[in-house]
Design an enzyme around this catalytic site. Structure first.
Site, PDB file in Angstrom:
ATOM      1  N   VAL A 165      45.768   3.161  22.286  1.00  0.00           N
ATOM      2  CA  VAL A 165      44.895   4.145  21.637  1.00  0.00           C
ATOM      3  C   VAL A 165      43.421   3.738  21.714  1.00  0.00           C
ATOM      4  O   VAL A 165      42.526   4.580  21.637  1.00  0.00           O
ATOM      5  CB  VAL A 165      45.347   4.325  20.165  1.00  0.00           C
ATOM      6  CG1 VAL A 165      45.120   3.036  19.350  1.00  0.00           C
ATOM      7  CG2 VAL A 165      44.683   5.489  19.475  1.00  0.00           C
ATOM      8  N   LYS A 166      43.178   2.416  21.869  1.00  0.00           N
ATOM      9  CA  LYS A 166      41.800   1.926  21.769  1.00  0.00           C
ATOM     10  C   LYS A 166      40.927   2.315  22.965  1.00  0.00           C
ATOM     11  O   LYS A 166      39.705   2.217  22.889  1.00  0.00           O
ATOM     12  CB  LYS A 166      41.795   0.404  21.580  1.00  0.00           C
ATOM     13  CG  LYS A 166      42.546  -0.067  20.362  1.00  0.00           C
ATOM     14  CD  LYS A 166      42.005   0.473  19.054  1.00  0.00           C
ATOM     15  CE  LYS A 166      40.944  -0.409  18.466  1.00  0.00           C
ATOM     16  NZ  LYS A 166      40.607  -0.020  17.085  1.00  0.00           N
ATOM     17  N   ASP A 167      41.541   2.782  24.055  1.00  0.00           N
ATOM     18  CA  ASP A 167      40.724   3.268  25.188  1.00  0.00           C
ATOM     19  C   ASP A 167      39.793   4.384  24.727  1.00  0.00           C
ATOM     20  O   ASP A 167      38.670   4.519  25.199  1.00  0.00           O
ATOM     21  CB  ASP A 167      41.630   3.850  26.291  1.00  0.00           C
ATOM     22  CG  ASP A 167      42.407   2.783  27.023  1.00  0.00           C
ATOM     23  OD1 ASP A 167      42.190   1.595  26.741  1.00  0.00           O
ATOM     24  OD2 ASP A 167      43.248   3.151  27.862  1.00  0.00           O
ATOM     25  N   THR A 178      41.205  -3.267  22.191  1.00  0.00           N
ATOM     26  CA  THR A 178      39.812  -2.829  22.341  1.00  0.00           C
ATOM     27  C   THR A 178      39.197  -3.510  23.560  1.00  0.00           C
ATOM     28  O   THR A 178      38.481  -2.883  24.344  1.00  0.00           O
ATOM     29  CB  THR A 178      38.996  -3.154  21.073  1.00  0.00           C
ATOM     30  OG1 THR A 178      39.662  -2.550  19.975  1.00  0.00           O
ATOM     31  CG2 THR A 178      37.581  -2.625  21.154  1.00  0.00           C
TER      32      THR A 178
END
Ligand code: PMP
Length: 468
Positions: free
Chosen positions: A55-57, A87
């Site tokens: 999800v951190k993209d 991240t």
């Protein structure tokens, strides 16, 4: 150099101009098996479909674009972050495409694999000692600040307090969930680390429907739940835990406590077991915190959901990052997450047997009367039946008793005339959990052959003793 025209980005475009254009628009997948006890729909937003597998993209690219826009980051600049995790991966991918350098400071407790992964996507990794205080000049926080101060045109992303983090989810994750559910979402559940994933998307969803419930997943060892419930930042709540990527000992700016209805804490063990279930039962090979979010969400759903409700749970990353942890049986056992008793094998059971280890059998040609006397004399409950040195069947005391009550004349018959099929053979290394699952009302015993070809019987009673 030949200058290339960017490709069309029209509605039907199937070619992306760079990998960064593939971030987001992840699938929403119904959970079918692990949800059996709950009412309503539980839908998983599967974030490992992002190019960096997490999800951190979404927020990594957003923080970089914001820094470009505000002029903090100029072409050829250096991005600094003190992370080893998702991240870092998002920033490294974006930096590779956009031509930035990136330096990550990382604690030396992190695995070599994580260092190699980040180096593979072009990041420079500086390994710093773990066992020093955050203020120590050698710590990875201090080193990141030092690089930021010393390197011209460098930018320290600071994901905790950088509001571009929440904004990424307000602009992408929230609208995707709204559209994919056709506006039917009633509950949104996500882990809270920096808070961006939960609070950014929740902000968008609440603007669409103010009644949507927003539930944060916290872990034991983190301050969030108590802070939400009492307003107290309790340092006693802070202690080491194993799950990665969420729960904090600080209050990041991206956590908007006003938008969160409640927090649920999930243990490391429950999270690990649920992640393994998601992989095995739903085919979703997810990371550890995905286990946390689904375990917590189901706990909440059991008491709060109606048939007409639709809950979206966000699964942050992929299982590959955890193959030497929660996806290793030995690691799980060493941490007490898999029952140590379950390591016991068929071989252990026969070796530890105090009484005569050898098998007692009866011949197919013996009478039933003889079989009954053997049961009485030896105290057995089941016996394999032999013919010409081969196991050809089995008899059990309870089944024989039933047959005898219906027809006392059977005692004159031969064992061969009333016997049941032979007991099943299992391998020497079969573990006790598998042995127990093979025993049922029809199968009261199992057979095992050792390397010398000697045969042993394992009964219900043996399995019970092994588990004591
Ligand atoms: N799980 C994992 C594996 C993560 O990497 C993160 C990000 N730190 C989270 C959950 C929590 O997401 P957020 O920081 O947006 O709260």
């Amino acid at each position: 150099m030949i200058q290339q025209e960017p490709l069309s980005q029209g509605k039907n475009a199937t070619i992306f101009n760079s990998i960064l254009d593939t971030i987001g628009n992840t699938p929403l997948v119904r959970l079918n098996k692990v949800t059996q006890k709950v009412r309503g729909n539980i839908l998983a937003k599967v974030e490992y479909f992002n190019p960096g597998n997490s999800v951190k993209d979404r927020m990594a690219i957003r923080m970089i674009e914001e820094a470009e826009r505000s002029g903090v980051l100029k072409p050829g600049g250096t991005i600094i972050e003190s992370t080893s995790g998702n991240t870092g991966m998002g920033i490294a991918i974006a930096s590779a495409v956009k031509g930035y350098k990136c330096i990550f400071t990382m604690a030396d407790k992190q695995s070599q694999e994580k260092i190699n992964i980040l180096r593979s996507v072009g990041a420079e990794v500086v390994v710093c000692p773990t066992n020093v205080s955050p203020e120590d000049p050698r710590s990875y926080y201090s080193m990141a600040r030092k690089f930021n101060a010393e390197i011209p045109n460098s930018f320290y992303t600071n994901q905790y307090d950088n509001m571009a983090n929440s904004l990424a989810h307000y602009e992408t994750t929230g609208p995707e969930i709204w559209e994919q559910t056709g506006g039917s979402v009633t509950h949104y559940v996500a882990c809270v680390g920096t808070g961006g994933t939960l609070c950014g998307a929740a902000q968008f969803l609440r603007e669409k429907n103010k009644n949507i419930s927003v539930i944060g997943i916290d872990t034991y060892g983190s301050v969030f739940k108590k802070y939400k419930e009492t307003g107290i930042f309790d340092e006693n709540e802070i202690y080491p835990y194993l799950t990665e990527g969420f729960g904090e000992d600080i209050l990041p700016k991206n956590v908007n406590f006003n938008i969160i209805d409640s927090f649920i804490k999930v243990t490391d063990k429950d999270a690990a077991l649920m992640a393994r279930r998601l992989s095995k039962e739903e085919g979703l090979f997810v990371g550890w915190s995905s286990g946390s979010v689904v375990h917590g969400a189901l706990e909440y759903a059991e008491t709060h959901m109606k048939d007409t409700d639709t809950m979206v749970v966000l699964l942050p990353d992929h299982g590959t990052r955890y193959i030497h942890k929660i996806y290793s049986d030995n690691w799980m056992k060493d941490h007490g997450f898999l029952d140590a008793r379950m390591k016991i094998t068929a071989q252990d059971i026969i070796l530890n047997r105090k009484t005569d280890k050898h098998i007692t059998t009866i011949q197919k040609s013996n009478t039933v009367a003889f079989a009954i006397s053997l049961f009485n004399k030896e105290g057995f409950s089941q016996i394999p039946v032999m013919d010409n040195g081969q196991i050809v069947g089995s008899i059990t005391e309870t089944k024989l008793l039933n047959k005898f009550i219906n027809n006392p004349e059977i005692k004159k018959l031969t064992v061969g005339e009333i016997m049941d099929p032979p007991f099943q053979f299992v391998g020497l290394n079969t573990t006790v959990d598998v042995l127990a699952s093979l025993i049922n009302k029809d199968t009261k015993a199992l057979l095992v052959r050792d390397i010398k070809e000697d045969i042993y019987i394992i009964t219900e009673h043996d399995i019970l003793l092994a588990l004591m």
